[in-house]
Scaffold this motif. Sequence first.
Motif, PDB file in Angstrom:
ATOM      1  N   ARG A 176      22.422  51.912  70.451  1.00 54.87           N
ATOM      2  CA  ARG A 176      22.044  50.579  69.985  1.00 54.87           C
ATOM      3  C   ARG A 176      23.248  49.850  69.393  1.00 54.87           C
ATOM      4  O   ARG A 176      24.085  50.450  68.718  1.00 54.87           O
ATOM      5  CB  ARG A 176      20.952  50.676  68.930  1.00 54.87           C
ATOM      6  CG  ARG A 176      19.598  51.162  69.429  1.00 54.87           C
ATOM      7  CD  ARG A 176      18.631  51.302  68.263  1.00 54.87           C
ATOM      8  NE  ARG A 176      19.117  52.267  67.273  1.00 54.87           N
ATOM      9  CZ  ARG A 176      18.628  52.392  66.049  1.00 54.87           C
ATOM     10  NH1 ARG A 176      17.638  51.610  65.659  1.00 54.87           N
ATOM     11  NH2 ARG A 176      19.105  53.305  65.217  1.00 54.87           N
ATOM     12  N   THR A 232      21.116  45.191  67.162  1.00 58.52           N
ATOM     13  CA  THR A 232      19.825  45.807  67.463  1.00 58.52           C
ATOM     14  C   THR A 232      19.382  46.719  66.326  1.00 58.52           C
ATOM     15  O   THR A 232      18.201  46.744  65.944  1.00 58.52           O
ATOM     16  CB  THR A 232      19.899  46.600  68.769  1.00 58.52           C
ATOM     17  OG1 THR A 232      20.252  45.722  69.837  1.00 58.52           O
ATOM     18  CG2 THR A 232      18.570  47.268  69.085  1.00 58.52           C
ATOM     19  N   ARG A 233      20.304  47.482  65.770  1.00 63.72           N
ATOM     20  CA  ARG A 233      19.961  48.367  64.661  1.00 63.72           C
ATOM     21  C   ARG A 233      19.473  47.565  63.450  1.00 63.72           C
ATOM     22  O   ARG A 233      18.544  47.966  62.753  1.00 63.72           O
ATOM     23  CB  ARG A 233      21.157  49.226  64.283  1.00 63.72           C
ATOM     24  CG  ARG A 233      21.510  50.298  65.333  1.00 63.72           C
ATOM     25  CD  ARG A 233      22.833  50.962  64.996  1.00 63.72           C
ATOM     26  NE  ARG A 233      22.797  51.571  63.679  1.00 63.72           N
ATOM     27  CZ  ARG A 233      23.860  51.694  62.881  1.00 63.72           C
ATOM     28  NH1 ARG A 233      25.039  51.250  63.281  1.00 63.72           N
ATOM     29  NH2 ARG A 233      23.749  52.276  61.705  1.00 63.72           N
ATOM     30  N   ASP A 289      15.994  46.353  64.199  1.00 63.15           N
ATOM     31  CA  ASP A 289      15.058  47.466  64.021  1.00 63.15           C
ATOM     32  C   ASP A 289      14.815  47.742  62.541  1.00 63.15           C
ATOM     33  O   ASP A 289      13.694  48.088  62.130  1.00 63.15           O
ATOM     34  CB  ASP A 289      15.608  48.726  64.703  1.00 63.15           C
ATOM     35  CG  ASP A 289      15.588  48.617  66.227  1.00 63.15           C
ATOM     36  OD1 ASP A 289      14.895  47.729  66.743  1.00 63.15           O
ATOM     37  OD2 ASP A 289      16.287  49.419  66.883  1.00 63.15           O
TER      38      ASP A 289
END
Length: 266
Positions: A205, A209-210, A213
């Motif tokens: 990722r 993206t992390r 999330d």
Amino acid sequence: MYDIYMCSIVDEMEESELSIDDFVAVWAAHERASARLALAVGRFDASYEFAADGAVTIAAWLRHRSRMSDRDATALVARGRFLRDHQAVAEAALNSTLSAGQIQALRTNVTRSVASVFDAHAAELVEIIAPLDVRATEQACRLWRRNAEAVTEQPEPAVPERQLVSQRACDGSLIGRFVFDDALAAEFEQAIGTALTWEGNDDLRSVGTRQADALFDVVAFFNANHHKTGTPRHRPHVEVSINANDLTATHCCATTSDGDPLPAST
């Protein structure tokens, strides 16, 4: 001398790739050369030498003679004026004591209202931030600015404005923008940092993206654990409506309480 060294290193790139040490040396030389150019622009600006070409402003002259964009010309003029007006910073830029990123951190925090205080502290502040990375430099500069503002006459501070605006895109994703004041920014960064996960070298990722999330985990935790006075139970995380006959269908579609469709995969 460093310009000659930089050119010689770049010329050799056709024969072999730059080593790590060569790259660091070339980058340092590039930043020193950039500082020299910015100082020259600052001098041209103060002397009005650019007017000989018929230009009204130094930025217009840069756009015409150097074929710069408005953004690049404006940024270079601002940097040149800052280095011209603060000799201690200029010297630190020319001898690689400070990086361009560190100088930008100084420029951001040396506002007009505290510029006179900075003149008295510049040499000492340069010495303090010299060994720091850019993030730590930004923190140190913000702390200095707040202390400087405390000893100077400042206008009544404006009430911090917070904004968060979002809307659904055609594909159902949520897109928006936000503006957070210091207090909310600190809480937000702490929450994301706490929720941020990394699953080792196999985690492919991106950082973005992390972080997305992590935000998902934060809001999901709130939905699962919030409470409201007078309410004997937690509210549902998300209210979903679906036809009972569609539950076993291969392709089914549900809707949220707001009427937004949810695909079968969700």
